[in-house]
Scaffold this motif. Structure first.
Motif, PDB file in Angstrom:
ATOM      1  N   MET A  13       0.942  -1.291  -0.122  1.00 30.84           N
ATOM      2  CA  MET A  13       0.133   0.196  -0.132  1.00 30.84           C
ATOM      3  C   MET A  13       0.849   1.299  -0.044  1.00 30.84           C
ATOM      4  SD  MET A  13      -3.212  -0.656   2.284  1.00 30.84           S
ATOM      5  CE  MET A  13      -2.405  -0.781   4.021  1.00 30.84           C
ATOM      6  N   GLN A  14       0.347   2.343  -0.712  1.00 33.43           N
ATOM      7  CA  GLN A  14       0.978   3.688  -0.644  1.00 33.43           C
ATOM      8  C   GLN A  14      -0.076   4.580  -0.252  1.00 33.43           C
ATOM      9  OE1 GLN A  14       2.602   6.409  -4.046  1.00 33.43           O
ATOM     10  NE2 GLN A  14       3.283   4.232  -4.370  1.00 33.43           N
ATOM     11  N   LYS A  15       0.247   5.600   0.740  1.00 32.09           N
ATOM     12  CA  LYS A  15      -0.688   6.571   1.175  1.00 32.09           C
ATOM     13  C   LYS A  15      -0.359   7.897   0.841  1.00 32.09           C
ATOM     14  CE  LYS A  15      -1.928   8.275   5.704  1.00 32.09           C
ATOM     15  NZ  LYS A  15      -1.685   8.211   7.245  1.00 32.09           N
ATOM     16  N   GLU A  16      -1.345   8.781   0.564  1.00 29.44           N
ATOM     17  CA  GLU A  16      -1.045  10.261   0.164  1.00 29.44           C
ATOM     18  C   GLU A  16      -2.154  11.103   0.742  1.00 29.44           C
ATOM     19  OE1 GLU A  16      -1.745  12.327  -3.987  1.00 29.44           O
ATOM     20  OE2 GLU A  16       0.138  10.905  -4.191  1.00 29.44           O
ATOM     21  N   LEU A  23      -5.685   9.298   0.581  1.00 29.22           N
ATOM     22  CA  LEU A  23      -5.849   8.298  -0.626  1.00 29.22           C
ATOM     23  C   LEU A  23      -4.930   7.047  -0.534  1.00 29.22           C
ATOM     24  CD1 LEU A  23      -5.238  10.922  -3.436  1.00 29.22           C
ATOM     25  CD2 LEU A  23      -7.238  10.333  -1.942  1.00 29.22           C
ATOM     26  N   TRP A  24      -5.320   5.916  -1.054  1.00 29.99           N
ATOM     27  CA  TRP A  24      -4.473   4.470  -0.822  1.00 29.99           C
ATOM     28  C   TRP A  24      -4.442   3.898  -2.186  1.00 29.99           C
ATOM     29  CZ3 TRP A  24      -2.460   3.550   3.898  1.00 29.99           C
ATOM     30  CH2 TRP A  24      -2.973   4.275   5.158  1.00 29.99           C
ATOM     31  N   GLY A  25      -3.281   3.639  -2.582  1.00 25.80           N
ATOM     32  CA  GLY A  25      -2.938   2.922  -3.663  1.00 25.80           C
ATOM     33  C   GLY A  25      -2.533   1.452  -3.354  1.00 25.80           C
ATOM     34  N   HIS A  26      -3.434   0.636  -3.506  1.00 23.97           N
ATOM     35  CA  HIS A  26      -2.964  -0.725  -3.250  1.00 23.97           C
ATOM     36  C   HIS A  26      -2.371  -1.777  -4.356  1.00 23.97           C
ATOM     37  CE1 HIS A  26      -5.907   0.070   0.211  1.00 23.97           C
ATOM     38  NE2 HIS A  26      -6.414   0.407  -0.854  1.00 23.97           N
ATOM     39  N   ALA A  27      -1.575  -2.673  -4.249  1.00 17.54           N
ATOM     40  CA  ALA A  27      -1.044  -3.571  -5.034  1.00 17.54           C
ATOM     41  C   ALA A  27      -1.141  -5.057  -4.408  1.00 17.54           C
ATOM     42  CB  ALA A  27       0.509  -3.150  -5.094  1.00 17.54           C
ATOM     43  N   ALA A  68       1.572  -0.503  -9.798  1.00 18.65           N
ATOM     44  CA  ALA A  68       0.148  -0.695  -9.237  1.00 18.65           C
ATOM     45  C   ALA A  68      -0.403   0.134  -8.361  1.00 18.65           C
ATOM     46  CB  ALA A  68       0.157  -2.346  -8.773  1.00 18.65           C
ATOM     47  N   GLU A  69       0.545   0.516  -7.083  1.00 20.25           N
ATOM     48  CA  GLU A  69       0.281   1.252  -6.061  1.00 20.25           C
ATOM     49  C   GLU A  69      -0.099   2.928  -6.736  1.00 20.25           C
ATOM     50  OE1 GLU A  69       3.408   1.048  -3.516  1.00 20.25           O
ATOM     51  OE2 GLU A  69       2.796  -0.908  -2.617  1.00 20.25           O
ATOM     52  N   GLU A  70       1.002   3.016  -7.571  1.00 22.08           N
ATOM     53  CA  GLU A  70       0.832   4.397  -8.295  1.00 22.08           C
ATOM     54  C   GLU A  70      -0.681   4.800  -9.254  1.00 22.08           C
ATOM     55  OE1 GLU A  70       2.710   7.679  -8.605  1.00 22.08           O
ATOM     56  OE2 GLU A  70       3.202   6.669  -6.727  1.00 22.08           O
ATOM     57  N   ALA A  71      -0.892   3.513  -9.533  1.00 19.00           N
ATOM     58  CA  ALA A  71      -2.268   3.636 -10.465  1.00 19.00           C
ATOM     59  C   ALA A  71      -3.250   3.608  -9.574  1.00 19.00           C
ATOM     60  CB  ALA A  71      -2.459   2.408 -11.409  1.00 19.00           C
ATOM     61  N   TRP A  75      -6.079   6.717  -9.553  1.00 18.97           N
ATOM     62  CA  TRP A  75      -7.554   6.609  -9.546  1.00 18.97           C
ATOM     63  C   TRP A  75      -7.999   7.399  -8.274  1.00 18.97           C
ATOM     64  CZ3 TRP A  75     -11.048   5.205  -6.072  1.00 18.97           C
ATOM     65  CH2 TRP A  75     -12.339   4.990  -6.433  1.00 18.97           C
ATOM     66  N   ALA A  76      -7.602   7.387  -7.246  1.00 24.51           N
ATOM     67  CA  ALA A  76      -7.988   8.173  -5.984  1.00 24.51           C
ATOM     68  C   ALA A  76      -8.037   9.735  -6.071  1.00 24.51           C
ATOM     69  CB  ALA A  76      -7.237   7.769  -4.622  1.00 24.51           C
TER      70      ALA A  76
END
Length: 84
Positions: A13-16, A23-27, A68-71, A75-76
């Motif tokens: 996961m990546q958080k912003e 926002l969370w980007g999940h892989a 994947a996390e960046e995508a 989206w978020a």
């Protein structure tokens, strides 16, 4: 469209923070029953005041976890710009 069986192997996961939202980007690493090898499925979620306000489902499949996390984050951001 062919359905793919998913077996979850690992999650990154990546958080912003963006415009008052988190926002969370999940892989998600998965092994498809119809394909050989591991790939990273992307998804995104949006929270505000610790409540879920938006979720994408699987967006796309990538070879790299970070992509994947960046995508998911992208989206978020779009979700916030449209609904926030």
């Amino acid at each position: 469209m062919e359905k793919i069986a998913w077996t979850l192997l690992e999650v990154g996961m990546q958080k912003e923070e963006y415009k008052g939202y988190v926002l969370w980007g999940h892989a998600m690493a998965r092994r498809a029953a119809v394909e050989a090898g591991n790939f990273w499925a992307a998804s995104g979620t949006v929270t505000k005041d610790r409540e879920l306000v938006g979720a994408s489902g699987v967006l796309e499949v990538f070879e790299e976890e970070f992509a994947a996390e960046e995508a998911g984050i992208a989206w978020a951001r779009e979700w916030v710009d449209k609904h926030g």
